[in-house]
Design an enzyme around this catalytic site. Structure first.
Site, short mmCIF file in Angstrom:
data_model
loop_
_atom_site.label_atom_id
_atom_site.label_comp_id
_atom_site.label_asym_id
_atom_site.label_seq_id
_atom_site.Cartn_x
_atom_site.Cartn_y
_atom_site.Cartn_z
N PHE A 73 1.21 2.51 7.48
CA PHE A 73 -0.11 2.75 8.06
C PHE A 73 -1.14 2.65 6.94
O PHE A 73 -1.00 3.30 5.89
CB PHE A 73 -0.16 4.16 8.67
CG PHE A 73 -1.53 4.58 9.13
CD1 PHE A 73 -2.28 5.50 8.39
CD2 PHE A 73 -2.07 4.06 10.30
CE1 PHE A 73 -3.55 5.89 8.82
CE2 PHE A 73 -3.34 4.44 10.73
CZ PHE A 73 -4.08 5.35 9.98
N HIS A 97 0.83 -1.21 0.00
CA HIS A 97 0.00 0.00 0.00
C HIS A 97 0.86 1.26 0.00
O HIS A 97 1.81 1.36 0.76
CB HIS A 97 -0.92 0.00 1.22
CG HIS A 97 -2.06 -0.95 1.09
ND1 HIS A 97 -1.89 -2.32 1.14
CD2 HIS A 97 -3.38 -0.74 0.82
CE1 HIS A 97 -3.06 -2.90 0.94
NE2 HIS A 97 -3.98 -1.99 0.74
N GLU A 127 -9.16 7.52 -4.02
CA GLU A 127 -9.42 7.41 -2.58
C GLU A 127 -8.69 8.49 -1.79
O GLU A 127 -9.24 9.13 -0.91
CB GLU A 127 -9.02 6.02 -2.09
CG GLU A 127 -9.95 4.92 -2.54
CD GLU A 127 -9.28 3.56 -2.68
OE1 GLU A 127 -9.94 2.60 -3.07
OE2 GLU A 127 -8.07 3.46 -2.38
N GLN A 128 -7.43 8.70 -2.15
CA GLN A 128 -6.63 9.66 -1.38
C GLN A 128 -7.10 11.09 -1.64
O GLN A 128 -7.19 11.89 -0.70
CB GLN A 128 -5.14 9.50 -1.72
CG GLN A 128 -4.57 8.18 -1.27
CD GLN A 128 -3.09 8.25 -0.94
OE1 GLN A 128 -2.55 9.30 -0.59
NE2 GLN A 128 -2.41 7.11 -1.01
N CYS A 133 -8.87 2.78 5.48
CA CYS A 133 -9.78 2.92 4.34
C CYS A 133 -10.11 4.41 4.20
O CYS A 133 -10.96 4.95 4.92
CB CYS A 133 -11.05 2.10 4.59
SG CYS A 133 -12.20 2.16 3.21
N SER A 177 -6.20 4.24 -5.80
CA SER A 177 -5.61 4.95 -4.66
C SER A 177 -5.69 6.44 -4.86
O SER A 177 -5.98 7.19 -3.93
CB SER A 177 -4.14 4.53 -4.50
OG SER A 177 -4.07 3.34 -3.76
N GLN A 178 -5.42 6.90 -6.09
CA GLN A 178 -5.48 8.33 -6.40
C GLN A 178 -6.86 8.87 -6.03
O GLN A 178 -7.00 9.88 -5.34
CB GLN A 178 -5.20 8.56 -7.89
CG GLN A 178 -5.27 10.03 -8.34
CD GLN A 178 -4.23 10.90 -7.68
OE1 GLN A 178 -3.05 10.55 -7.62
NE2 GLN A 178 -4.64 12.06 -7.16
N1 LIG Z 1 -1.80 3.78 3.23
C1 LIG Z 1 -3.11 3.79 2.90
O1 LIG Z 1 -4.00 3.67 3.73
N2 LIG Z 1 -3.39 3.95 1.55
C2 LIG Z 1 -4.68 3.97 1.08
N3 LIG Z 1 -5.84 3.80 1.72
C3 LIG Z 1 -6.87 3.90 0.82
O2 LIG Z 1 -8.05 3.83 1.05
N4 LIG Z 1 -6.36 4.14 -0.42
C4 LIG Z 1 -4.99 4.20 -0.30
O3 LIG Z 1 -4.13 4.42 -1.18
#
Ligand SMILES: NC(=O)NC1=NC(=O)NC1=O
Length: 174
Positions: free
Chosen positions: A119, A67, A87-88, A122, A84-85
């Site tokens: 770490f 991750h 979500e972040q 979600c 990921s893009q």
């Molecule tokens: N380290 C993370 O928690 N990464 C992420 N959580 C997500 O929900 N998307 C991510 O990229």
């Protein structure tokens, strides 16, 4: 997407469609393809969850290490996966000011030094404030507790990504 359409997918198409429901871990959908036919979406989720929880500790930590950090290098360099893009950015990680960004990166570094894996949370279910609070709080966990906690977050991310694929396909079909 109807469940029988999912069940009819070849191994290759199944992994192409679901390959990133767990970040950079196509092994997981590749493994659970063997359990078809699935009763419904919840059945696929259950198999994914069982597979992840059934991994040895080293396997769970391997999944976590796949991750990207929240607001980390990959985000800065634009090399996050599409999922990921999205979500972040929805969790506000792309609009941190320099103090917040510095705070996130020092907490992420401290966490990684303590646990040996990044770490994971979600992001879609948490605000920027929740994420910082959780990161600070979870730093106090012991390794075994934190590994399980982080894996729980992986299964939440997986479920949301799965639903996104299966349900969004229905919308395009209608
Ligand atoms: N380290 C993370 O928690 N990464 C992420 N959580 C997500 O929900 N998307 C991510 O990229």
């Amino acid at each position: 997407m109807e469940i029988n359409a999912v069940n009819a997918l070849t191994y290759e198409d199944f992994v192409k469609l679901f390959g990133n429901v767990v970040e950079k871990c196509p092994l997981i959908p590749a493994a659970i393809w063997s359990y078809r036919p699935f009763k419904d979406l919840a059945d696929i989720e259950a198999h994914m969850r069982e597979f992840i929880h059934g991994l040895p500790d080293s396997g769970k930590e391997g999944v976590l290490r796949c991750h990207p950090d929240l607001a980390g290098r990959d985000l800065q360099s634009g090399t996050l996966t599409r999922e990921s893009q999205e979500e972040q950015s929805r969790a506000g990680m792309t609009t941190l000011d320099s103090a917040e960004s510095l705070h996130m990166s020092s907490l992420n570094t401290e966490y990684k030094e303590r646990f040996g894996f990044p770490f994971v949370i979600c992001a879609r279910l948490n605000s920027k404030a929740d994420i910082v609070r959780q990161l600070s709080e979870r730093l106090n966990n012991d390794r075994a507790t934190e590994r399980e906690r982080a894996i729980e977050e992986v299964t939440k991310i997986c479920s949301l990504r799965l639903r996104n694929i299966v349900l969004s396909d229905i919308q395009t079909k209608l």
